[in-house]
Design an enzyme around this catalytic site. Structure first.
Site: not given
Length: 196
Positions: A20, A25, A70, A72, A97, A118
Protein backbone atom coordinates in the site's frame (compact mmCIF):
# COMPACT_ATOMS: atom_id res chain seq x y z
CA UNK A 1 4.10 4.06 35.32
CA UNK A 2 2.54 6.57 32.91
CA UNK A 3 4.59 9.64 32.13
CA UNK A 4 3.10 13.09 31.78
CA UNK A 5 0.64 12.91 28.86
CA UNK A 6 1.78 14.23 25.49
CA UNK A 7 0.45 17.55 24.29
CA UNK A 8 -0.97 16.02 21.12
CA UNK A 9 -1.43 12.78 19.24
CA UNK A 10 -1.02 13.07 15.48
CA UNK A 11 -2.62 10.04 13.82
CA UNK A 12 -2.02 9.48 10.12
CA UNK A 13 -4.32 6.99 8.44
CA UNK A 14 -3.34 4.34 5.93
CA UNK A 15 -3.01 0.62 5.33
CA UNK A 16 0.04 -1.31 6.62
CA UNK A 17 2.51 -3.15 4.43
CA UNK A 18 4.59 -2.41 1.32
CA UNK A 19 1.70 -3.27 -0.99
CA UNK A 20 0.00 0.00 0.00
CA UNK A 21 3.01 2.31 0.01
CA UNK A 22 2.47 5.30 -2.24
CA UNK A 23 -1.26 4.72 -2.70
CA UNK A 24 -3.87 7.45 -2.43
CA UNK A 25 -5.29 5.96 0.76
CA UNK A 26 -1.91 6.20 2.53
CA UNK A 27 -1.46 9.97 2.49
CA UNK A 28 -1.88 10.07 6.27
CA UNK A 29 1.08 7.71 6.64
CA UNK A 30 3.08 9.88 4.20
CA UNK A 31 2.60 12.96 6.40
CA UNK A 32 3.57 11.05 9.56
CA UNK A 33 6.70 9.81 7.73
CA UNK A 34 7.55 13.40 6.75
CA UNK A 35 7.13 14.59 10.36
CA UNK A 36 9.20 11.63 11.54
CA UNK A 37 12.05 12.56 9.20
CA UNK A 38 11.90 16.30 9.94
CA UNK A 39 11.93 15.92 13.74
CA UNK A 40 13.92 12.69 13.98
CA UNK A 41 11.05 10.88 15.70
CA UNK A 42 11.36 7.18 15.00
CA UNK A 43 7.89 5.68 14.41
CA UNK A 44 8.94 2.10 15.11
CA UNK A 45 7.48 1.11 18.49
CA UNK A 46 4.55 -1.31 18.36
CA UNK A 47 1.69 -0.56 20.72
CA UNK A 48 -1.96 0.51 20.53
CA UNK A 49 -2.29 -1.73 17.42
CA UNK A 50 -0.06 0.90 15.82
CA UNK A 51 3.45 1.92 14.99
CA UNK A 52 4.20 4.99 17.06
CA UNK A 53 6.96 7.31 18.14
CA UNK A 54 7.39 9.97 20.80
CA UNK A 55 9.30 13.20 20.33
CA UNK A 56 9.22 16.96 20.42
CA UNK A 57 7.74 19.34 17.89
CA UNK A 58 8.17 22.99 18.76
CA UNK A 59 9.12 22.10 22.33
CA UNK A 60 5.97 20.05 22.94
CA UNK A 61 5.84 16.29 23.51
CA UNK A 62 4.00 14.69 20.60
CA UNK A 63 2.97 11.14 19.67
CA UNK A 64 3.11 10.20 16.00
CA UNK A 65 0.73 7.30 15.32
CA UNK A 66 0.28 4.99 12.31
CA UNK A 67 -2.57 2.53 13.02
CA UNK A 68 -1.80 -0.98 11.75
CA UNK A 69 -5.40 -2.19 11.90
CA UNK A 70 -6.10 -1.46 8.22
CA UNK A 71 -8.05 1.64 7.36
CA UNK A 72 -11.58 0.58 8.28
CA UNK A 73 -10.65 -0.23 11.89
CA UNK A 74 -8.46 2.83 12.56
CA UNK A 75 -10.63 3.88 15.49
CA UNK A 76 -9.54 0.93 17.65
CA UNK A 77 -5.92 2.04 17.51
CA UNK A 78 -6.66 5.73 18.02
CA UNK A 79 -8.92 5.03 20.98
CA UNK A 80 -6.34 2.72 22.59
CA UNK A 81 -3.72 5.48 22.42
CA UNK A 82 -6.03 8.20 23.74
CA UNK A 83 -7.23 5.93 26.56
CA UNK A 84 -3.69 5.03 27.60
CA UNK A 85 -2.66 8.67 27.92
CA UNK A 86 -6.07 9.70 29.28
CA UNK A 87 -6.48 12.34 26.63
CA UNK A 88 -9.71 13.78 25.29
CA UNK A 89 -10.41 13.85 21.53
CA UNK A 90 -9.51 17.55 21.30
CA UNK A 91 -5.85 16.51 21.90
CA UNK A 92 -5.95 14.43 18.70
CA UNK A 93 -5.45 15.48 15.09
CA UNK A 94 -6.18 12.98 12.33
CA UNK A 95 -4.47 13.20 8.93
CA UNK A 96 -6.04 11.39 5.99
CA UNK A 97 -6.90 11.32 2.29
CA UNK A 98 -10.05 12.84 0.81
CA UNK A 99 -11.38 11.94 -2.64
CA UNK A 100 -13.80 14.89 -2.48
CA UNK A 101 -10.87 17.33 -2.77
CA UNK A 102 -8.75 17.85 -5.90
CA UNK A 103 -5.37 16.11 -5.82
CA UNK A 104 -2.93 18.25 -3.86
CA UNK A 105 -5.49 20.40 -2.03
CA UNK A 106 -5.19 20.47 1.78
CA UNK A 107 -8.01 21.39 4.14
CA UNK A 108 -8.13 21.68 7.93
CA UNK A 109 -11.36 21.34 9.90
CA UNK A 110 -12.07 21.48 13.66
CA UNK A 111 -14.55 18.60 13.59
CA UNK A 112 -17.55 17.29 11.69
CA UNK A 113 -18.77 14.22 9.87
CA UNK A 114 -16.71 11.39 8.40
CA UNK A 115 -17.44 12.56 4.84
CA UNK A 116 -17.82 8.95 3.72
CA UNK A 117 -14.26 8.03 4.78
CA UNK A 118 -14.33 4.61 6.49
CA UNK A 119 -11.28 5.24 8.66
CA UNK A 120 -12.80 8.44 9.99
CA UNK A 121 -16.14 6.72 10.43
CA UNK A 122 -14.54 4.15 12.75
CA UNK A 123 -12.64 6.80 14.72
CA UNK A 124 -15.81 8.83 15.30
CA UNK A 125 -17.65 5.65 16.34
CA UNK A 126 -14.91 4.49 18.72
CA UNK A 127 -14.46 7.91 20.33
CA UNK A 128 -18.17 8.72 20.32
CA UNK A 129 -17.14 12.18 19.19
CA UNK A 130 -16.42 14.04 15.97
CA UNK A 131 -14.93 17.04 17.77
CA UNK A 132 -11.25 16.71 16.94
CA UNK A 133 -9.15 18.51 14.32
CA UNK A 134 -8.50 16.84 11.02
CA UNK A 135 -6.10 17.53 8.16
CA UNK A 136 -7.44 16.29 4.83
CA UNK A 137 -5.28 15.80 1.75
CA UNK A 138 -7.10 15.78 -1.57
CA UNK A 139 -6.44 12.75 -3.75
CA UNK A 140 -8.88 13.64 -6.53
CA UNK A 141 -12.06 11.90 -7.61
CA UNK A 142 -12.11 8.74 -9.73
CA UNK A 143 -11.86 9.46 -13.46
CA UNK A 144 -15.47 8.49 -14.19
CA UNK A 145 -18.69 7.67 -12.32
CA UNK A 146 -18.42 3.90 -12.80
CA UNK A 147 -14.89 3.66 -11.38
CA UNK A 148 -14.76 1.54 -8.25
CA UNK A 149 -13.83 3.76 -5.27
CA UNK A 150 -11.87 0.97 -3.53
CA UNK A 151 -9.73 0.50 -6.65
CA UNK A 152 -9.23 4.26 -6.87
CA UNK A 153 -8.03 4.85 -3.31
CA UNK A 154 -5.66 1.87 -3.54
CA UNK A 155 -4.12 3.15 -6.78
CA UNK A 156 -0.95 5.20 -7.07
CA UNK A 157 -0.51 8.74 -8.34
CA UNK A 158 0.29 9.62 -11.92
CA UNK A 159 3.62 11.37 -12.66
CA UNK A 160 1.64 14.59 -13.27
CA UNK A 161 0.04 14.39 -9.80
CA UNK A 162 3.18 13.61 -7.80
CA UNK A 163 4.58 17.18 -7.49
CA UNK A 164 1.22 18.45 -6.20
CA UNK A 165 1.01 15.60 -3.69
CA UNK A 166 4.56 16.26 -2.44
CA UNK A 167 3.59 19.91 -1.90
CA UNK A 168 0.42 18.77 -0.11
CA UNK A 169 2.47 16.67 2.31
CA UNK A 170 4.61 19.72 3.09
CA UNK A 171 1.50 21.83 3.67
CA UNK A 172 -0.03 19.16 5.91
CA UNK A 173 3.20 19.05 7.94
CA UNK A 174 2.90 22.82 8.42
CA UNK A 175 -0.72 22.40 9.54
CA UNK A 176 0.28 19.72 12.06
CA UNK A 177 3.04 21.98 13.41
CA UNK A 178 0.59 24.84 13.87
CA UNK A 179 -2.00 22.66 15.60
CA UNK A 180 0.50 21.06 17.99
CA UNK A 181 2.08 24.46 18.60
CA UNK A 182 -1.14 25.70 20.17
CA UNK A 183 -2.34 27.95 17.35
CA UNK A 184 -6.13 28.14 17.33
CA UNK A 185 -7.87 25.94 14.78
CA UNK A 186 -9.47 29.08 13.31
CA UNK A 187 -6.00 30.51 12.63
CA UNK A 188 -4.73 27.22 11.22
CA UNK A 189 -7.76 27.02 8.94
CA UNK A 190 -7.20 30.57 7.71
CA UNK A 191 -3.53 29.89 7.03
CA UNK A 192 -3.98 26.49 5.34
CA UNK A 193 -7.43 26.69 3.78
CA UNK A 194 -7.12 30.24 2.48
CA UNK A 195 -10.12 31.56 0.64
CA UNK A 196 -12.85 29.00 -0.07
Amino acid sequence: MILKPPGYILAGLGNPGPRYDGTRHNMGFAVIDALSAKYNIKVKKLRFQSLYGEGNIGGRRIILLKPQTFMNLSGRAVRACLDYYRLTPDRLAVIYDDAALPAGKVRVRPGGSDGGHNGMKDIIYQLNSDMFPRIRLGIGAPPHAGYDMADWVLSGFSPDEKPAMAAAVDKAVSAAEMITGGLSIACVMQSINGNP
